[in-house]
Design a protein around this motif. Structure first.
Motif, PDB file in Angstrom:
ATOM      1  N   LEU A  59      62.920  29.218  15.324  1.00  0.00           N
ATOM      2  CA  LEU A  59      61.990  29.511  14.241  1.00  0.00           C
ATOM      3  C   LEU A  59      62.708  29.465  12.891  1.00  0.00           C
ATOM      4  N   ILE A  60      63.906  29.998  12.832  1.00  0.00           N
ATOM      5  CA  ILE A  60      64.707  29.938  11.607  1.00  0.00           C
ATOM      6  C   ILE A  60      65.033  28.480  11.271  1.00  0.00           C
ATOM      7  N   TYR A  61      65.406  27.720  12.300  1.00  0.00           N
ATOM      8  CA  TYR A  61      65.710  26.296  12.101  1.00  0.00           C
ATOM      9  C   TYR A  61      64.488  25.567  11.539  1.00  0.00           C
ATOM     10  N   LEU A  62      63.309  25.836  12.088  1.00  0.00           N
ATOM     11  CA  LEU A  62      62.081  25.184  11.611  1.00  0.00           C
ATOM     12  C   LEU A  62      61.815  25.504  10.148  1.00  0.00           C
ATOM     13  N   ASP A  63      62.002  26.745   9.794  1.00  0.00           N
ATOM     14  CA  ASP A  63      61.761  27.145   8.412  1.00  0.00           C
ATOM     15  C   ASP A  63      62.709  26.415   7.467  1.00  0.00           C
ATOM     16  N   GLU A  64      63.991  26.354   7.837  1.00  0.00           N
ATOM     17  CA  GLU A  64      64.978  25.669   6.997  1.00  0.00           C
ATOM     18  C   GLU A  64      64.733  24.159   6.959  1.00  0.00           C
ATOM     19  N   ALA A  65      64.431  23.572   8.106  1.00  0.00           N
ATOM     20  CA  ALA A  65      64.185  22.129   8.166  1.00  0.00           C
ATOM     21  C   ALA A  65      62.924  21.762   7.389  1.00  0.00           C
ATOM     22  N   GLY A  66      61.920  22.629   7.418  1.00  0.00           N
ATOM     23  CA  GLY A  66      60.693  22.386   6.664  1.00  0.00           C
ATOM     24  C   GLY A  66      60.922  22.392   5.163  1.00  0.00           C
ATOM     25  N   MET A  67      61.866  23.216   4.720  1.00  0.00           N
ATOM     26  CA  MET A  67      62.173  23.243   3.288  1.00  0.00           C
ATOM     27  C   MET A  67      63.030  22.034   2.898  1.00  0.00           C
ATOM     28  N   ARG A  68      63.918  21.586   3.798  1.00  0.00           N
ATOM     29  CA  ARG A  68      64.766  20.417   3.508  1.00  0.00           C
ATOM     30  C   ARG A  68      63.953  19.123   3.502  1.00  0.00           C
ATOM     31  N   CYS A  69      63.015  19.008   4.437  1.00  0.00           N
ATOM     32  CA  CYS A  69      62.223  17.781   4.592  1.00  0.00           C
ATOM     33  C   CYS A  69      60.739  18.137   4.632  1.00  0.00           C
ATOM     34  N   PRO A  70      60.136  18.499   3.491  1.00  0.00           N
ATOM     35  CA  PRO A  70      58.736  18.929   3.506  1.00  0.00           C
ATOM     36  C   PRO A  70      57.763  17.829   3.921  1.00  0.00           C
ATOM     37  N   GLU A  71      58.193  16.566   3.821  1.00  0.00           N
ATOM     38  CA  GLU A  71      57.300  15.469   4.196  1.00  0.00           C
ATOM     39  C   GLU A  71      57.252  15.231   5.706  1.00  0.00           C
ATOM     40  N   LYS A  72      58.167  15.830   6.450  1.00  0.00           N
ATOM     41  CA  LYS A  72      58.247  15.617   7.897  1.00  0.00           C
ATOM     42  C   LYS A  72      57.119  16.358   8.599  1.00  0.00           C
ATOM     43  N   GLN A  73      56.515  15.723   9.584  1.00  0.00           N
ATOM     44  CA  GLN A  73      55.409  16.320  10.320  1.00  0.00           C
ATOM     45  C   GLN A  73      55.882  17.523  11.132  1.00  0.00           C
ATOM     46  N   VAL A  74      55.023  18.533  11.201  1.00  0.00           N
ATOM     47  CA  VAL A  74      55.348  19.756  11.929  1.00  0.00           C
ATOM     48  C   VAL A  74      55.599  19.459  13.405  1.00  0.00           C
ATOM     49  N   THR A  75      54.828  18.558  13.978  1.00  0.00           N
ATOM     50  CA  THR A  75      55.022  18.254  15.406  1.00  0.00           C
ATOM     51  C   THR A  75      56.407  17.671  15.662  1.00  0.00           C
ATOM     52  N   LEU A  76      56.917  16.855  14.738  1.00  0.00           N
ATOM     53  CA  LEU A  76      58.271  16.316  14.894  1.00  0.00           C
ATOM     54  C   LEU A  76      59.316  17.415  14.756  1.00  0.00           C
ATOM     55  N   LEU A  77      59.114  18.320  13.808  1.00  0.00           N
ATOM     56  CA  LEU A  77      60.035  19.434  13.641  1.00  0.00           C
ATOM     57  C   LEU A  77      60.048  20.320  14.883  1.00  0.00           C
ATOM     58  N   LEU A  78      58.871  20.572  15.447  1.00  0.00           N
ATOM     59  CA  LEU A  78      58.780  21.390  16.661  1.00  0.00           C
ATOM     60  C   LEU A  78      59.496  20.718  17.833  1.00  0.00           C
ATOM     61  N   ASP A  79      59.323  19.406  17.967  1.00  0.00           N
ATOM     62  CA  ASP A  79      60.017  18.672  19.035  1.00  0.00           C
ATOM     63  C   ASP A  79      61.531  18.746  18.861  1.00  0.00           C
ATOM     64  N   GLU A  80      61.996  18.566  17.627  1.00  0.00           N
ATOM     65  CA  GLU A  80      63.439  18.641  17.355  1.00  0.00           C
ATOM     66  C   GLU A  80      63.987  20.020  17.689  1.00  0.00           C
ATOM     67  N   ALA A  81      63.263  21.062  17.297  1.00  0.00           N
ATOM     68  CA  ALA A  81      63.717  22.432  17.574  1.00  0.00           C
ATOM     69  C   ALA A  81      63.746  22.686  19.081  1.00  0.00           C
ATOM     70  N   GLY A  82      62.750  22.191  19.796  1.00  0.00           N
ATOM     71  CA  GLY A  82      62.720  22.369  21.246  1.00  0.00           C
ATOM     72  C   GLY A  82      63.905  21.726  21.925  1.00  0.00           C
ATOM     73  N   MET A  83      64.276  20.533  21.468  1.00  0.00           N
ATOM     74  CA  MET A  83      65.433  19.850  22.054  1.00  0.00           C
ATOM     75  C   MET A  83      66.738  20.516  21.630  1.00  0.00           C
ATOM     76  N   ARG A  84      66.845  20.855  20.364  1.00  0.00           N
ATOM     77  CA  ARG A  84      68.080  21.440  19.843  1.00  0.00           C
ATOM     78  C   ARG A  84      68.407  22.770  20.529  1.00  0.00           C
ATOM     79  N   PHE A  85      67.388  23.575  20.801  1.00  0.00           N
ATOM     80  CA  PHE A  85      67.605  24.897  21.384  1.00  0.00           C
ATOM     81  C   PHE A  85      67.259  24.952  22.876  1.00  0.00           C
ATOM     82  N   ASN A  86      67.015  23.795  23.479  1.00  0.00           N
ATOM     83  CA  ASN A  86      66.772  23.687  24.919  1.00  0.00           C
ATOM     84  C   ASN A  86      65.669  24.642  25.374  1.00  0.00           C
TER      85      ASN A  86
END
Length: 72
Positions: free
Chosen positions: A15-42
């Motif tokens: 959740l912290i990663y999503l918040d930070e990634a959303g601020m770094r790349c606001p144009e990125k779709q939430v579903t892509l951010l969620l997928d990345e977080a799921g893979m990164r944190f297994n």
């Protein structure tokens, strides 16, 4: 020896990663951010669903309006 991390801690870190990634790349779709977080944190599918629910219903800070969180 590897450190054991509880699953709730992984979701919290994601959740912290999503918040930070959303601020770094606001144009990125939430579903892509969620997928990345799921893979990164297994995360399991159930944990990923919890993460999505928490992320979409979390209170927004001044940096990110509610409309930005709800984009797909």
């Amino acid at each position: 020896m590897p450190t054991i991390i509880h699953h709730s801690e992984l979701v919290r870190r994601a959740l912290i990663y999503l918040d930070e990634a959303g601020m770094r790349c606001p144009e990125k779709q939430v579903t892509l951010l969620l997928d990345e977080a799921g893979m990164r944190f297994n995360l399991s599918p159930a944990e990923a669903a919890d993460l999505e629910r928490l992320f979409r219903h979390a209170p927004c800070g001044p940096e990110q309006p509610a409309a930005a969180r709800d984009r797909n």
